[in-house]
Structure formats: structure tokens, C-alpha cells
Enzyme design. Sequence first.
Site, PDB file in Angstrom:
ATOM      1  N   ASN A   1      -0.938  -2.818  13.081  1.00 20.90           N
ATOM      2  CA  ASN A   1      -2.403  -2.773  13.155  1.00 20.90           C
ATOM      3  C   ASN A   1      -2.911  -1.563  13.943  1.00 20.90           C
ATOM      4  OD1 ASN A   1      -2.180  -5.124  11.765  1.00 20.90           O
ATOM      5  ND2 ASN A   1      -2.899  -6.458  13.409  1.00 20.90           N
TER       6      ASN A   1
ATOM      7  N   TYR B   1      -7.744  -8.003  12.960  1.00 23.08           N
ATOM      8  CA  TYR B   1      -7.254  -7.348  11.753  1.00 23.08           C
ATOM      9  C   TYR B   1      -7.289  -8.322  10.573  1.00 23.08           C
ATOM     10  CZ  TYR B   1      -4.466  -4.957   8.291  1.00 23.08           C
ATOM     11  OH  TYR B   1      -4.060  -4.371   7.121  1.00 23.08           O
TER      12      TYR B   1
ATOM     13  N   SER C   1     -18.541  25.097 -25.283  1.00 23.28           N
ATOM     14  CA  SER C   1     -18.410  23.914 -26.126  1.00 23.28           C
ATOM     15  C   SER C   1     -17.242  24.126 -27.079  1.00 23.28           C
ATOM     16  CB  SER C   1     -19.703  23.715 -26.911  1.00 23.28           C
ATOM     17  OG  SER C   1     -19.476  22.937 -28.058  1.00 23.28           O
TER      18      SER C   1
ATOM     19  N   SER D   1       0.849  -1.205   0.000  1.00 22.14           N
ATOM     20  CA  SER D   1       0.000   0.000   0.000  1.00 22.14           C
ATOM     21  C   SER D   1       0.876   1.244   0.000  1.00 22.14           C
ATOM     22  CB  SER D   1      -0.921  -0.003   1.222  1.00 22.14           C
ATOM     23  OG  SER D   1      -0.162  -0.028   2.421  1.00 22.14           O
TER      24      SER D   1
ATOM     25  N   GLN E   1      -6.784  -2.784   4.471  1.00 19.70           N
ATOM     26  CA  GLN E   1      -5.831  -1.913   3.786  1.00 19.70           C
ATOM     27  C   GLN E   1      -6.509  -1.135   2.656  1.00 19.70           C
ATOM     28  OE1 GLN E   1      -1.610  -3.033   3.144  1.00 19.70           O
ATOM     29  NE2 GLN E   1      -2.176  -3.279   1.010  1.00 19.70           N
TER      30      GLN E   1
ATOM     31  N   ASN F   1     -22.447  26.428 -20.596  1.00 17.74           N
ATOM     32  CA  ASN F   1     -22.984  25.241 -19.916  1.00 17.74           C
ATOM     33  C   ASN F   1     -22.658  25.252 -18.416  1.00 17.74           C
ATOM     34  OD1 ASN F   1     -23.831  24.217 -22.440  1.00 17.74           O
ATOM     35  ND2 ASN F   1     -21.787  23.373 -22.802  1.00 17.74           N
TER      36      ASN F   1
ATOM     37  N   THR G   1     -43.153  21.830  -7.317  1.00 23.42           N
ATOM     38  CA  THR G   1     -43.132  20.451  -6.818  1.00 23.42           C
ATOM     39  C   THR G   1     -43.314  19.609  -8.080  1.00 23.42           C
ATOM     40  OG1 THR G   1     -45.517  20.315  -6.466  1.00 23.42           O
ATOM     41  CG2 THR G   1     -44.200  21.058  -4.582  1.00 23.42           C
ATOM     42  N   HIS G   2     -42.690  18.465  -8.126  1.00 19.10           N
ATOM     43  CA  HIS G   2     -42.698  17.611  -9.332  1.00 19.10           C
ATOM     44  C   HIS G   2     -42.215  18.395 -10.553  1.00 19.10           C
ATOM     45  CE1 HIS G   2     -45.338  14.908  -6.949  1.00 19.10           C
ATOM     46  NE2 HIS G   2     -45.862  16.058  -6.551  1.00 19.10           N
TER      47      HIS G   2
HETATM   48  N1  ARG Z   1      -0.724  -1.596   5.301  1.00 21.85           N
HETATM   49  C1  ARG Z   1      -1.549  -2.213   6.281  1.00 21.85           C
HETATM   50  C2  ARG Z   1      -2.924  -1.531   6.255  1.00 21.85           C
HETATM   51  O1  ARG Z   1      -3.048  -0.502   5.726  1.00 21.85           O
HETATM   52  C3  ARG Z   1      -0.935  -2.077   7.616  1.00 21.85           C
HETATM   53  C4  ARG Z   1      -1.276  -3.167   8.583  1.00 21.85           C
HETATM   54  C5  ARG Z   1      -0.654  -4.447   8.203  1.00 21.85           C
HETATM   55  N2  ARG Z   1      -0.879  -5.404   9.225  1.00 21.85           N
HETATM   56  C6  ARG Z   1      -0.844  -6.711   9.012  1.00 21.85           C
HETATM   57  N3  ARG Z   1      -1.088  -7.475  10.003  1.00 21.85           N
HETATM   58  N4  ARG Z   1      -0.644  -7.211   7.825  1.00 21.85           N
HETATM   59  O2  ARG Z   1      -3.889  -2.056   6.750  1.00 21.85           O
END
Ligand code: ARG
Length: 490
Positions: free
Chosen positions: A109, A314, A274, A26, A319, A282, A154-155
Site C-alpha cells: 500500500n 486502502y 484525404s 495489474s 489499483q 485538413n 466574439t460569438h
Molecule cells: N497493485 C496494487 C495497487 O496498485 C498494489 C496494492 C495492493 N494492496 C493490497 N492491499 N491489495 O493498488
Amino acid sequence: MSDDDPGTAVRRDRFSGGPARKFLSSLAADEAIFEADLAVDRAHVVMLAEQGIVDSAAAGEILAALDDVEAAGHAELPDGEDVHEAIETAVIDRVGPDGGRIHTARSRNDEVATCIRYRLREDLLDVAEATVAAREALVEVAGEHAETVMPGYTHLQPAQPTTVAHYLCSYEGGLARDTERLLDAYGRVNRSPLGAAAFAGTPFDVDRDRTAELLGFDGTVRNSTDAVSSRDFLAEAASALATLATTLSGLAEDLIVFSNKGVVELADAYASTSSIMPQKKNPDTLELTRGVAGDAIGEATGTLSLLKGLPRAYNRDLQRAHASVFEIAGDVREATEVAAGAVATAEWDEAALAAAAGEGFSTATGVADLLATGGMPFRTAHEIVATAAETVEDGDSPGAAAAKVDEAARKVTGEPLSAYVSREDVESALDPAESVASRDSAGGPAPEAVADELAAAEAGIESDGDALAVERDALDAANEALDAEVDRYV
Ligand code: ARG
């Protein structure tokens, strides 16, 4: 420091280094919580030092490294599964093995859950402030148009004359509840999960209230499993955002329709043209505002769908829950600002509105009300005016329309109108401005009723603005206090 240096770099050689590496990571989306993670790291390390869990020297080195990581920016982070891991690696790269003490007595977590709340607080305050500014714009324009009569629908059919002020105040009322919902959600977001560790607490003598305080949270989410598992605050925030976006979409739609009818002209800055039809102007900003509501509703639905049926505690599904909420908060804030700007700068064509206000026999209800006031059962009055409506036409003078009502009265009751009300009063009820003035019940469109409404709206705007400033100041003060604590070690 190399990755395979035992006990130092975050272990990622065995896991998450394969073909699914990108899918698992992520890190890119975590840019949104880069600043939050640094703050969370700082508060955690300060608390560890205060509790004697990490010595001051190691804490100082870690905190100095965090400053360095911040200065380098998110883009310079080493690779990692997420921002938490990457920052930890970056700290260890700078400090050596002692850097790894940063992750004592916590888990990603509780860390990520804290980061999400930390970031979302800012988003919610930004959006809530935008709603207050939009309410100010509505009230200001309303104040200029307390006597500007317009057709009410209305409507989408002409219904009863109202005023521009009364119409705009109706949206101020809706947006006031949106501010309230966002503030309410804010209160539940503003709780710290930090110190919950993976889900089941930690043997270290952590001070959860202290990290909460250092991060400006109004207390903790106490149960450690609840703290890391729960994302109901995301669903709540997304719902409040979707509801706000839905309010705005109605306002946007109305203004699109009113521009189409030629009674409102948007400022050029809020319109588009346009590429082929040179004459076009517009209402694109309003169409986009309307469009944002669709995305926001999708976000609320998506958040709940993601959360539905997740087992404790968790799960990695989580994520995927938050980044899109931050994003939609930005979109909804922008839509709120744009809608406010469009309202503040639009021109209401008073002559066109006045002409349209009486169209479609929009004063009919007022005439029926008048007959009922004169002692006739309302249902009979309704029948008389409905009969007249078959012949009354746009452009009839008040005298001509009154004559048609009189004819209808004779047909329905066998008696002339004068048995109940004067001809003068009927003609007055047929006048859109008189019709508006007569509806002076609380919250009605008569200028004196709207004056009360405007005063109440202004008071609400002020108190909501104050409440938001209190929250904003609390966050600023916590930031400053955290910086000062960090300075004691660095
Ligand atoms: N990148 C993870 C999230 O956003 C962080 C937590 C990861 N924890 C785990 N037990 N894999 O949720």
C-alpha cells in the site's frame, strides 16, 4: 525457488490463482511503474540497512538482485498480482529466503502510493516543460506579428480588429496559468508515503525522512493512513491536465477556423490529406489536439468518480486510478508539443487578414468610443453607430462610411458629427490599424501595449523554465545519490 516453498516465494497459491487472476492483476499496466518500484525498493533497502533492520550483507544481495531484475526488464518478471509482488518474487528467486527481507516494514500500500508519485513527477515535469516550450513558440510568432492586424471575433462574428500578436499572447497567458497549475500540483505530488506500511505504521524503526530524501521527495505525507489512502494528487494532476488540454483545444479550434477562412495556412507537416479527395489539406493535428481535451476531461471525471466515497484506508479500487492518468499525461504532452509546432510553423496571410480585419463594420466600437471621447454620452454614440451599421457595407471607403455615420448622427441627435469630432478623426477610427493603435490600455492590442505584454511573457517563461529545471535537477541529483548509496552495499 518454488512457489510452495514456505516463507520464501510470495504466497499466491491460495489467493488470486483462480479464474479472477487476470482481473486481479495489474502487472501489465504496472510496466509504467517498473522503474519507480525498483527505485523505491532500493531506497527502502538502503534505509533498512542504515537502520540496522536488515544487515548489510543481505541488503547487498537484495540490491544486486534488483540490478539484475532491472537489466532483465519488466517483460521478464515472474507472474504476480502486481509489479511489487513480481519483483519481490524475482529477488527471492535470485537471493533465496533472505530476499524476502525486502518487504520488512512496508506494505504494497505504501509501496504503490510511492511508486505512483515517483512516476507522476516525471510526467508532470514533462508536460510542464512542454507548456513552457509552447509559450516560447507563441511569443516568438507574436513578436513577428505585433503590427499584423487581424479580425477579432466574439460569438464567431467580426467584433473588433486586433493583432496576431495580441491574439497569440492571449493563449500565452492561458498556458502560463497551466504551467503554474502543473507546478502547483507537482509540489503536492512530490511527497513520500513510504514507511506508512499498510496504513497504520510499523513497529520497525524506519526513517521515513531518509527514504523520502533518497527518492528525491520534498518530505513525507506524514499521517500513515492519509499516506496510503489519498489519491487527491491524482485528481489534481488530472484536472490540471484537463484544464491545459481545454486551453489547447480553444487554440486548436481557432486555428481550424482561421485555416477555413484562408487567413492561416498550416505547415504540411501539421496537416493531413484525404485518401479519396486529392486536393484536401485538413488540419488533422489540431482536430486531434481538440479531441485529446475530451479524453483528458474524461480522465479527470473518471478519477474523481473512482475516488468518491471510498472508505479509509486502502481499497483495491485504487489499483485502477493511476495508469490512465500517466497515459493522459503522455497524450496531453504530445498535444501540447504538436500545438506548439503548428503555431511555430503556420503562415499568417497578412493581406487576407488586413482585408478581413475591417469586415462586418468591426471598427464600429472605435467610432462610438471616439464620439464619447468628444463629449457625447456613450449610449447616444452607440445608438448613432448602430443606426449607421444598418447601411455601412464591407468595401465602403472611409469617406463613404463616415458620411453614413454623419447621417445617422443627424437622425439621432439632430446635429452633425462635426459638433463632436472632426471628419478626419472619424475616418481614422474607421481604419482597422488605427483602431488597433488607439486601444493602448494595459493588456490591449496596440503594438506598444503588446510589447509590454511580450516582455512580461518572456520573463515568466524564463522564471518558470528555471523553476522546472530546479525540480528536474533535484530528481537527477537524488537518482545519482541513490545509485551511490546502493554501490556501498553491492
Ligand atoms: N497493485 C496494487 C495497487 O496498485 C498494489 C496494492 C495492493 N494492496 C493490497 N492491499 N491489495 O493498488
